[in-house]
Motif scaffolding. Structure first.
Motif, PDB file in Angstrom:
ATOM      1  N   GLY A   1      -2.299 -22.760  -9.671  1.00  0.00           N
ATOM      2  CA  GLY A   1      -2.082 -21.879  -8.537  1.00  0.00           C
ATOM      3  C   GLY A   1      -3.371 -21.262  -8.034  1.00  0.00           C
ATOM      4  O   GLY A   1      -3.604 -21.174  -6.820  1.00  0.00           O
ATOM      5  N   GLU A   2      -4.220 -20.837  -8.965  1.00  0.00           N
ATOM      6  CA  GLU A   2      -5.506 -20.266  -8.583  1.00  0.00           C
ATOM      7  C   GLU A   2      -6.376 -21.312  -7.889  1.00  0.00           C
ATOM      8  O   GLU A   2      -7.072 -21.019  -6.904  1.00  0.00           O
ATOM      9  N   ALA A   3      -6.338 -22.539  -8.399  1.00  0.00           N
ATOM     10  CA  ALA A   3      -7.135 -23.615  -7.810  1.00  0.00           C
ATOM     11  C   ALA A   3      -6.645 -23.969  -6.410  1.00  0.00           C
ATOM     12  O   ALA A   3      -7.450 -24.235  -5.499  1.00  0.00           O
ATOM     13  N   ILE A   4      -5.327 -23.977  -6.192  1.00  0.00           N
ATOM     14  CA  ILE A   4      -4.781 -24.243  -4.859  1.00  0.00           C
ATOM     15  C   ILE A   4      -5.208 -23.144  -3.900  1.00  0.00           C
ATOM     16  O   ILE A   4      -5.656 -23.410  -2.776  1.00  0.00           O
ATOM     17  N   ALA A   5      -5.075 -21.891  -4.339  1.00  0.00           N
ATOM     18  CA  ALA A   5      -5.465 -20.766  -3.487  1.00  0.00           C
ATOM     19  C   ALA A   5      -6.947 -20.831  -3.128  1.00  0.00           C
ATOM     20  O   ALA A   5      -7.334 -20.602  -1.978  1.00  0.00           O
ATOM     21  N   ALA A   6      -7.788 -21.148  -4.101  1.00  0.00           N
ATOM     22  CA  ALA A   6      -9.234 -21.232  -3.857  1.00  0.00           C
ATOM     23  C   ALA A   6      -9.552 -22.322  -2.845  1.00  0.00           C
ATOM     24  O   ALA A   6     -10.381 -22.128  -1.937  1.00  0.00           O
ATOM     25  N   ALA A   7      -8.907 -23.470  -2.975  1.00  0.00           N
ATOM     26  CA  ALA A   7      -9.162 -24.581  -2.057  1.00  0.00           C
ATOM     27  C   ALA A   7      -8.699 -24.238  -0.640  1.00  0.00           C
ATOM     28  O   ALA A   7      -9.357 -24.599   0.343  1.00  0.00           O
TER      29      ALA A   7
ATOM     30  N   ARG B   1       2.120 -11.772 -11.287  1.00  0.00           N
ATOM     31  CA  ARG B   1       2.213 -10.518 -12.046  1.00  0.00           C
ATOM     32  C   ARG B   1       0.886  -9.792 -12.106  1.00  0.00           C
ATOM     33  O   ARG B   1       0.834  -8.570 -12.236  1.00  0.00           O
ATOM     34  N   ARG B   2      -0.188 -10.540 -12.040  1.00  0.00           N
ATOM     35  CA  ARG B   2      -1.515  -9.907 -12.093  1.00  0.00           C
ATOM     36  C   ARG B   2      -2.427 -10.559 -11.063  1.00  0.00           C
ATOM     37  O   ARG B   2      -2.177 -11.681 -10.609  1.00  0.00           O
ATOM     38  N   ALA B   3      -3.485  -9.855 -10.711  1.00  0.00           N
ATOM     39  CA  ALA B   3      -4.428 -10.361  -9.725  1.00  0.00           C
ATOM     40  C   ALA B   3      -5.372 -11.374 -10.354  1.00  0.00           C
ATOM     41  O   ALA B   3      -5.660 -11.327 -11.559  1.00  0.00           O
ATOM     42  N   SER B   4      -5.854 -12.291  -9.543  1.00  0.00           N
ATOM     43  CA  SER B   4      -6.904 -13.207  -9.980  1.00  0.00           C
ATOM     44  C   SER B   4      -8.234 -12.469 -10.005  1.00  0.00           C
ATOM     45  O   SER B   4      -8.544 -11.691  -9.101  1.00  0.00           O
ATOM     46  N   THR B   5      -9.008 -12.728 -11.031  1.00  0.00           N
ATOM     47  CA  THR B   5     -10.344 -12.128 -11.117  1.00  0.00           C
ATOM     48  C   THR B   5     -11.413 -13.086 -10.608  1.00  0.00           C
ATOM     49  O   THR B   5     -12.599 -12.741 -10.598  1.00  0.00           O
ATOM     50  N   HIS B   6     -11.021 -14.274 -10.187  1.00  0.00           N
ATOM     51  CA  HIS B   6     -11.984 -15.284  -9.741  1.00  0.00           C
ATOM     52  C   HIS B   6     -11.933 -15.538  -8.243  1.00  0.00           C
ATOM     53  O   HIS B   6     -12.934 -15.903  -7.635  1.00  0.00           O
ATOM     54  N   LEU B   7     -10.772 -15.362  -7.641  1.00  0.00           N
ATOM     55  CA  LEU B   7     -10.637 -15.639  -6.225  1.00  0.00           C
ATOM     56  C   LEU B   7     -11.352 -14.592  -5.390  1.00  0.00           C
ATOM     57  O   LEU B   7     -11.398 -13.411  -5.750  1.00  0.00           O
ATOM     58  N   ALA B   8     -11.885 -15.018  -4.263  1.00  0.00           N
ATOM     59  CA  ALA B   8     -12.542 -14.107  -3.337  1.00  0.00           C
ATOM     60  C   ALA B   8     -12.355 -14.638  -1.923  1.00  0.00           C
ATOM     61  O   ALA B   8     -12.260 -15.851  -1.715  1.00  0.00           O
ATOM     62  N   PRO B   9     -12.285 -13.748  -0.938  1.00  0.00           N
ATOM     63  CA  PRO B   9     -12.180 -14.211   0.449  1.00  0.00           C
ATOM     64  C   PRO B   9     -13.396 -15.068   0.812  1.00  0.00           C
ATOM     65  O   PRO B   9     -14.480 -14.874   0.276  1.00  0.00           O
ATOM     66  N   SER B  10     -13.188 -16.001   1.713  1.00  0.00           N
ATOM     67  CA  SER B  10     -14.303 -16.814   2.201  1.00  0.00           C
ATOM     68  C   SER B  10     -14.506 -16.506   3.677  1.00  0.00           C
ATOM     69  O   SER B  10     -13.716 -15.774   4.285  1.00  0.00           O
ATOM     70  N   ASP B  11     -15.570 -17.033   4.246  1.00  0.00           N
ATOM     71  CA  ASP B  11     -15.833 -16.807   5.663  1.00  0.00           C
ATOM     72  C   ASP B  11     -14.651 -17.308   6.495  1.00  0.00           C
ATOM     73  O   ASP B  11     -14.260 -18.474   6.401  1.00  0.00           O
ATOM     74  N   GLY B  12     -14.061 -16.416   7.256  1.00  0.00           N
ATOM     75  CA  GLY B  12     -12.978 -16.814   8.138  1.00  0.00           C
ATOM     76  C   GLY B  12     -11.609 -16.812   7.497  1.00  0.00           C
ATOM     77  O   GLY B  12     -10.630 -17.200   8.126  1.00  0.00           O
ATOM     78  N   ALA B  13     -11.495 -16.382   6.235  1.00  0.00           N
ATOM     79  CA  ALA B  13     -10.195 -16.375   5.559  1.00  0.00           C
ATOM     80  C   ALA B  13     -10.029 -15.083   4.766  1.00  0.00           C
ATOM     81  O   ALA B  13     -10.972 -14.585   4.155  1.00  0.00           O
TER      82      ALA B  13
END
Length: 244
Positions: free
Chosen positions: A15-21, A34-46
């Protein structure tokens, strides 16, 4: 074209990998877990929005605030996507050993959650012309496996749910149920942590890890994201990532 995607179980693994892509492809993401991802971050334009939600809690699923949040998130989009990824493989073991509480928890997370979210998604996002619903299923939903009666049944439910939605022929709504293959996630660790009495095929799964043949979540997530955004999405109701 403005695209927005809701991804469940986005805090780790596939799920984290899909969201990141998707974020990398300038898709706004609403992550439900249930908990937030500590690795995901917004990207330019998203934009990335993370909501703490126990998808195994019927009360949380039926709270009006969830519907309101999904409706607000979908507003202004030209294309909206729901990825029902959250799930669990436990309880593992032959019938008679699962236990009522653990079986009910698995069915709620693996089946009730995706079906409720799919219904909410279509109901509130209907004004968006391009709507896409993806269930993350499993090859286990398309055959029986000793020790996995609950998991097999719940994934088969998602497959048939997708088939039935396809028969509904709702204008603007595409649906697919995808088996992602064997991916190196925490779920695989849960499987390897079982006993041969619980899961007779355990040696096969241990060997895949030892031989390094498990798919990478990052690679699988990127491939799923590309599929979600492609014209081919939903052409086949039941599909397998390894054939895309």
């Amino acid at each position: 074209m403005k695209t927005k995607a809701i991804v469940t179980g986005h805090s780790r693994g596939l799920g984290e990998a899909i969201a990141a892509a998707l974020l990398d492809k300038q898709v706004d993401v609403l992550g439900l877990s249930r908990r937030a991802s500590t690795h995901l971050a917004p990207s330019d334009g998203a934009k990335l929005t993370q909501v703490a939600l126990d998808l195994g809690d019927v009360g949380a699923l039926t709270d009006r605030s969830l519907s309101d949040r999904i409706e607000a998130f979908c507003a202004g989009a030209d294309r909206v996507i729901l990825v029902n990824n959250a799930g669990m493989v436990k309880p593992i073991g032959p019938v008679g050993t699962g236990g009522a509480a653990d079986i009910a928890k698995a069915v709620t997370l693996n089946v009730t959650g995706p079906l409720v979210l799919a219904d909410l998604f279509q109901a509130v996002a209907a004004p968006v012309k391009d709507r896409r619903l993806l269930h993350i299923s499993s090859g286990a939903g398309r055959r029986g496996m000793a020790g996995w009666s609950v998991y097999c049944a719940t994934k088969a439910a998602l497959d048939n749910h997708a088939r039935a939605i396809k028969e509904d022929a709702v204008p603007g709504l595409r649906v697919a149920s995808l088996a992602p293959g064997v991916i190196d996630t925490d779920m695989q660790a849960d499987i390897r942590g079982s006993s041969v009495e619980q899961f007779p095929a355990i040696d096969q799964f241990k060997a895949m890890k030892a031989d390094g043949v498990l798919a990478s979540p990052t690679e699988a997530g990127a491939k799923i994201a590309a599929y979600l955004l492609s014209d081919a999405f939903g052409a086949e109701t039941l599909t397998d990532l390894r054939t895309l």
